[in-house]
Scaffold this motif. Structure first.
Motif, PDB file in Angstrom:
ATOM      1  N   PRO A 155       0.811  -1.231   0.000  1.00  0.00           N
ATOM      2  CA  PRO A 155       0.000   0.000   0.000  1.00  0.00           C
ATOM      3  C   PRO A 155       0.840   1.275   0.000  1.00  0.00           C
ATOM      4  O   PRO A 155       0.469   2.268  -0.634  1.00  0.00           O
ATOM      5  CB  PRO A 155      -0.822  -0.119   1.297  1.00  0.00           C
ATOM      6  N   PHE A 156       1.966   1.243   0.693  1.00  0.00           N
ATOM      7  CA  PHE A 156       2.826   2.430   0.784  1.00  0.00           C
ATOM      8  C   PHE A 156       3.454   2.771  -0.558  1.00  0.00           C
ATOM      9  O   PHE A 156       3.747   3.939  -0.844  1.00  0.00           O
ATOM     10  CB  PHE A 156       3.906   2.177   1.839  1.00  0.00           C
ATOM     11  N   THR A 157       3.657   1.774  -1.407  1.00  0.00           N
ATOM     12  CA  THR A 157       4.374   2.000  -2.667  1.00  0.00           C
ATOM     13  C   THR A 157       3.452   2.006  -3.883  1.00  0.00           C
ATOM     14  O   THR A 157       3.924   1.879  -5.019  1.00  0.00           O
ATOM     15  CB  THR A 157       5.463   0.930  -2.847  1.00  0.00           C
ATOM     16  N   VAL A 210       7.926  11.252   3.649  1.00  0.00           N
ATOM     17  CA  VAL A 210       8.244  10.262   2.625  1.00  0.00           C
ATOM     18  C   VAL A 210       6.932   9.712   2.067  1.00  0.00           C
ATOM     19  O   VAL A 210       6.202   9.014   2.749  1.00  0.00           O
ATOM     20  CB  VAL A 210       9.092   9.109   3.197  1.00  0.00           C
ATOM     21  N   ASN A 211       6.632  10.103   0.832  1.00  0.00           N
ATOM     22  CA  ASN A 211       5.388   9.683   0.181  1.00  0.00           C
ATOM     23  C   ASN A 211       4.174   9.965   1.059  1.00  0.00           C
ATOM     24  O   ASN A 211       3.265   9.151   1.197  1.00  0.00           O
ATOM     25  CB  ASN A 211       5.440   8.196  -0.173  1.00  0.00           C
ATOM     26  N   GLY A 212       4.172  11.141   1.655  1.00  0.00           N
ATOM     27  CA  GLY A 212       3.058  11.574   2.479  1.00  0.00           C
ATOM     28  C   GLY A 212       3.114  11.125   3.920  1.00  0.00           C
ATOM     29  O   GLY A 212       2.307  11.580   4.739  1.00  0.00           O
ATOM     30  N   VAL A 213       4.029  10.250   4.287  1.00  0.00           N
ATOM     31  CA  VAL A 213       4.121   9.720   5.651  1.00  0.00           C
ATOM     32  C   VAL A 213       5.242  10.442   6.390  1.00  0.00           C
ATOM     33  O   VAL A 213       6.380  10.484   5.901  1.00  0.00           O
ATOM     34  CB  VAL A 213       4.396   8.203   5.633  1.00  0.00           C
ATOM     35  N   PRO A 214       4.970  11.027   7.547  1.00  0.00           N
ATOM     36  CA  PRO A 214       6.048  11.661   8.318  1.00  0.00           C
ATOM     37  C   PRO A 214       7.186  10.681   8.579  1.00  0.00           C
ATOM     38  O   PRO A 214       6.960   9.499   8.823  1.00  0.00           O
ATOM     39  CB  PRO A 214       5.343  12.070   9.621  1.00  0.00           C
ATOM     40  N   SER A 215       8.402  11.159   8.523  1.00  0.00           N
ATOM     41  CA  SER A 215       9.578  10.300   8.615  1.00  0.00           C
ATOM     42  C   SER A 215       9.594   9.464   9.881  1.00  0.00           C
ATOM     43  O   SER A 215       9.972   8.283   9.859  1.00  0.00           O
ATOM     44  CB  SER A 215      10.854  11.144   8.547  1.00  0.00           C
ATOM     45  N   GLU A 216       9.164  10.062  11.010  1.00  0.00           N
ATOM     46  CA  GLU A 216       9.202   9.301  12.262  1.00  0.00           C
ATOM     47  C   GLU A 216       8.205   8.139  12.252  1.00  0.00           C
ATOM     48  O   GLU A 216       8.458   7.075  12.834  1.00  0.00           O
ATOM     49  CB  GLU A 216       8.947  10.211  13.465  1.00  0.00           C
ATOM     50  N   LYS A 217       7.082   8.322  11.548  1.00  0.00           N
ATOM     51  CA  LYS A 217       6.105   7.235  11.454  1.00  0.00           C
ATOM     52  C   LYS A 217       6.589   6.139  10.501  1.00  0.00           C
ATOM     53  O   LYS A 217       6.324   4.954  10.725  1.00  0.00           O
ATOM     54  CB  LYS A 217       4.753   7.782  11.011  1.00  0.00           C
ATOM     55  N   LEU A 249      10.047  -1.186  -3.402  1.00  0.00           N
ATOM     56  CA  LEU A 249      10.686   0.125  -3.305  1.00  0.00           C
ATOM     57  C   LEU A 249      11.348   0.516  -4.620  1.00  0.00           C
ATOM     58  O   LEU A 249      11.266   1.664  -5.067  1.00  0.00           O
ATOM     59  CB  LEU A 249      11.722   0.118  -2.178  1.00  0.00           C
ATOM     60  N   GLU A 250      12.004  -0.441  -5.260  1.00  0.00           N
ATOM     61  CA  GLU A 250      12.666  -0.173  -6.528  1.00  0.00           C
ATOM     62  C   GLU A 250      11.652   0.169  -7.614  1.00  0.00           C
ATOM     63  O   GLU A 250      11.847   1.121  -8.389  1.00  0.00           O
ATOM     64  CB  GLU A 250      13.490  -1.391  -6.939  1.00  0.00           C
ATOM     65  N   ALA A 251      10.545  -0.594  -7.669  1.00  0.00           N
ATOM     66  CA  ALA A 251       9.525  -0.349  -8.683  1.00  0.00           C
ATOM     67  C   ALA A 251       8.895   1.031  -8.497  1.00  0.00           C
ATOM     68  O   ALA A 251       8.621   1.738  -9.479  1.00  0.00           O
ATOM     69  CB  ALA A 251       8.453  -1.439  -8.630  1.00  0.00           C
ATOM     70  N   PHE A 252       8.682   1.419  -7.245  1.00  0.00           N
ATOM     71  CA  PHE A 252       8.107   2.739  -6.997  1.00  0.00           C
ATOM     72  C   PHE A 252       9.049   3.831  -7.490  1.00  0.00           C
ATOM     73  O   PHE A 252       8.614   4.787  -8.143  1.00  0.00           O
ATOM     74  CB  PHE A 252       7.831   2.937  -5.508  1.00  0.00           C
ATOM     75  N   GLN A 253      10.326   3.699  -7.173  1.00  0.00           N
ATOM     76  CA  GLN A 253      11.268   4.746  -7.550  1.00  0.00           C
ATOM     77  C   GLN A 253      11.403   4.858  -9.063  1.00  0.00           C
ATOM     78  O   GLN A 253      11.590   5.952  -9.604  1.00  0.00           O
ATOM     79  CB  GLN A 253      12.630   4.466  -6.923  1.00  0.00           C
ATOM     80  N   GLU A 254      11.325   3.734  -9.745  1.00  0.00           N
ATOM     81  CA  GLU A 254      11.408   3.771 -11.200  1.00  0.00           C
ATOM     82  C   GLU A 254      10.184   4.438 -11.802  1.00  0.00           C
ATOM     83  O   GLU A 254      10.275   5.139 -12.821  1.00  0.00           O
ATOM     84  CB  GLU A 254      11.573   2.351 -11.737  1.00  0.00           C
ATOM     85  N   ALA A 255       9.017   4.258 -11.165  1.00  0.00           N
ATOM     86  CA  ALA A 255       7.795   4.885 -11.661  1.00  0.00           C
ATOM     87  C   ALA A 255       7.700   6.353 -11.251  1.00  0.00           C
ATOM     88  O   ALA A 255       7.150   7.167 -11.990  1.00  0.00           O
ATOM     89  CB  ALA A 255       6.574   4.125 -11.147  1.00  0.00           C
ATOM     90  N   ARG A 256       8.236   6.692 -10.082  1.00  0.00           N
ATOM     91  CA  ARG A 256       8.197   8.058  -9.561  1.00  0.00           C
ATOM     92  C   ARG A 256       9.616   8.505  -9.219  1.00  0.00           C
ATOM     93  O   ARG A 256       9.999   8.621  -8.059  1.00  0.00           O
ATOM     94  CB  ARG A 256       7.314   8.133  -8.309  1.00  0.00           C
ATOM     95  N   GLU A 262      11.204  11.184  -9.040  1.00  0.00           N
ATOM     96  CA  GLU A 262      11.466  12.404  -8.288  1.00  0.00           C
ATOM     97  C   GLU A 262      11.191  12.212  -6.799  1.00  0.00           C
ATOM     98  O   GLU A 262      11.393  13.134  -6.012  1.00  0.00           O
ATOM     99  CB  GLU A 262      10.607  13.546  -8.830  1.00  0.00           C
ATOM    100  N   GLY A 263      10.722  11.046  -6.419  1.00  0.00           N
ATOM    101  CA  GLY A 263      10.376  10.812  -5.021  1.00  0.00           C
ATOM    102  C   GLY A 263      11.563  10.407  -4.168  1.00  0.00           C
ATOM    103  O   GLY A 263      12.674  10.230  -4.648  1.00  0.00           O
ATOM    104  N   ASN A 264      11.322  10.263  -2.882  1.00  0.00           N
ATOM    105  CA  ASN A 264      12.395   9.895  -1.952  1.00  0.00           C
ATOM    106  C   ASN A 264      12.114   8.577  -1.238  1.00  0.00           C
ATOM    107  O   ASN A 264      12.742   8.266  -0.232  1.00  0.00           O
ATOM    108  CB  ASN A 264      12.625  11.008  -0.918  1.00  0.00           C
ATOM    109  N   VAL A 265      11.165   7.806  -1.749  1.00  0.00           N
ATOM    110  CA  VAL A 265      10.775   6.562  -1.092  1.00  0.00           C
ATOM    111  C   VAL A 265      11.943   5.576  -1.037  1.00  0.00           C
ATOM    112  O   VAL A 265      12.240   5.002   0.011  1.00  0.00           O
ATOM    113  CB  VAL A 265       9.566   5.925  -1.802  1.00  0.00           C
ATOM    114  N   PHE A 266      12.594   5.371  -2.168  1.00  0.00           N
ATOM    115  CA  PHE A 266      13.664   4.372  -2.211  1.00  0.00           C
ATOM    116  C   PHE A 266      14.843   4.748  -1.316  1.00  0.00           C
ATOM    117  O   PHE A 266      15.263   3.935  -0.475  1.00  0.00           O
ATOM    118  CB  PHE A 266      14.121   4.164  -3.658  1.00  0.00           C
TER     119      PHE A 266
END
Length: 309
Positions: free
Chosen positions: A50-52, A65-72, A103-110, A112-116
């Motif tokens: 769900p996160f990715t 990170v993708n809308g989720v606060p870093s501490e969470k 994580l890799e698939a998300f970064q390849e699709a997006r 500009e994000g910082n998820v990976f």
């Protein structure tokens, strides 16, 4: 326009608007899976789905990170690590492979994000940092091996991850421990495989290490562990691998007499990377054939497992 530029996706196609922050989205386990172990395994393999998802754009910055606060997000990485430690090792390793793939698939699709980068850094810290209470080189190995070859990682960082993968590949759980020669307190040269017992607790320690003294005291206070040692079923080998041999000899009498206490005379354990001792005490539990049962285990884990042998 600024919010769009900082979001986790590019303008390739229209996307539904989403709030700047959100709770970490938890996966829903199918209702037909009712057995607790099966539910835990399914959860581990699908934890990051769900996160990715890439159907919506969520805000990213230094604290989000993708809308989720870093501490969470960090809390969820800790939960993921705790979950995997409760599962059979092969299942946990498959879950780590699945996590990397998502994580890799998300970064390849997006791109500009910082998820990976952000999530990978947290996973590295929780599974590999020697001070992490949920560290596991066995679980980290399939993840860091992918980091070492991923095109999403800078070349310099790939080299560092390749080194970490090599470290994690040493003396894996279920494999024969590497043999080595040491000199005991009486000056006799011995080998690890020369120790005959149903179980061997191998400790890489230091006489000035407070944590080493604590586990020594806790083991001595356990009637079950003491009985195992007296019976000969369990042998404890505490090996000093640093260079101040004279200092070790001065304090060698602080170790229990029923232990096998020694030092590495040629410093091969550390310099030749036979074992990856990144912090002391480093504890390995071996069976009769010297296969690894516990690798670089936490003292509390060892103290929990030994009485049940």
């Amino acid at each position: 326009m600024l919010a769009l530029a900082l979001s986790c996706g590019g303008p390739q196609k229209p996307a539904a608007k989403a709030p700047a922050t959100r709770e970490f989205p938890m996966v829903e386990i199918p209702a037909m899976i009712t057995e607790p172990q099966e539910r835990a395994q399914w959860l581990s393999l699908h934890f990051w789905e769900p996160f990715t998802k890439t159907d919506k754009l969520y805000f990213c910055d230094s604290t989000t990170v993708n809308g989720v606060p870093s501490e969470k997000l960090e809390q969820q990485v800790g939960l993921f690590a705790t979950l995997l430690q409760q599962l059979p090792l092969p299942v946990g390793q498959e879950a780590m492979k699945a996590a990397f793939g998502r994580l890799e698939a998300f970064q390849e699709a997006r791109p500009e994000g910082n998820v990976f980068p952000e999530t990978s850094a947290l996973i590295s810290r929780y599974f590999y940092d020697p001070n992490s209470p949920v560290r596991s080189e066995d679980l980290y190995l399939p993840f860091v091996s992918r980091l070492a070859s991923s095109g999403l990682v800078d070349e310099q960082d790939r080299g560092r991850y390749a080194w970490e993968a090599q470290v994690c590949s040493l003396n894996q759980t279920g494999t024969p421990a590497a043999d080595f020669t040491f000199v005991d307190i009486a000056g006799k040269r011995r080998t690890l495989y020369g120790i005959k017992a149903d179980y061997t607790l191998l400790i890489f320690g230091n006489p000035d290490c407070n944590a080493c003294r604590e586990i020594m005291e806790q083991m001595a206070a356990s009637p079950e562990i003491s009985a195992l040692i007296r019976s000969g079923r369990l042998k404890v080998a505490d090996i000093y691998i640093d260079e101040e041999i004279d200092l070790w000899k001065e304090k060698a009498d602080t170790y229990p007499r029923e232990w096998i206490n020694g030092y590495d005379p040629a410093f091969t354990i550390r310099t030749d990377r036979i074992y990856a001792v990144r912090a002391v005490p480093s504890l390995y539990l071996l069976d009769e054939k010297k296969n690894v049962l516990l690798k670089d285990a936490l003292p509390e884990t060892v103290l929990q497992v030994l009485p049940a042998l």
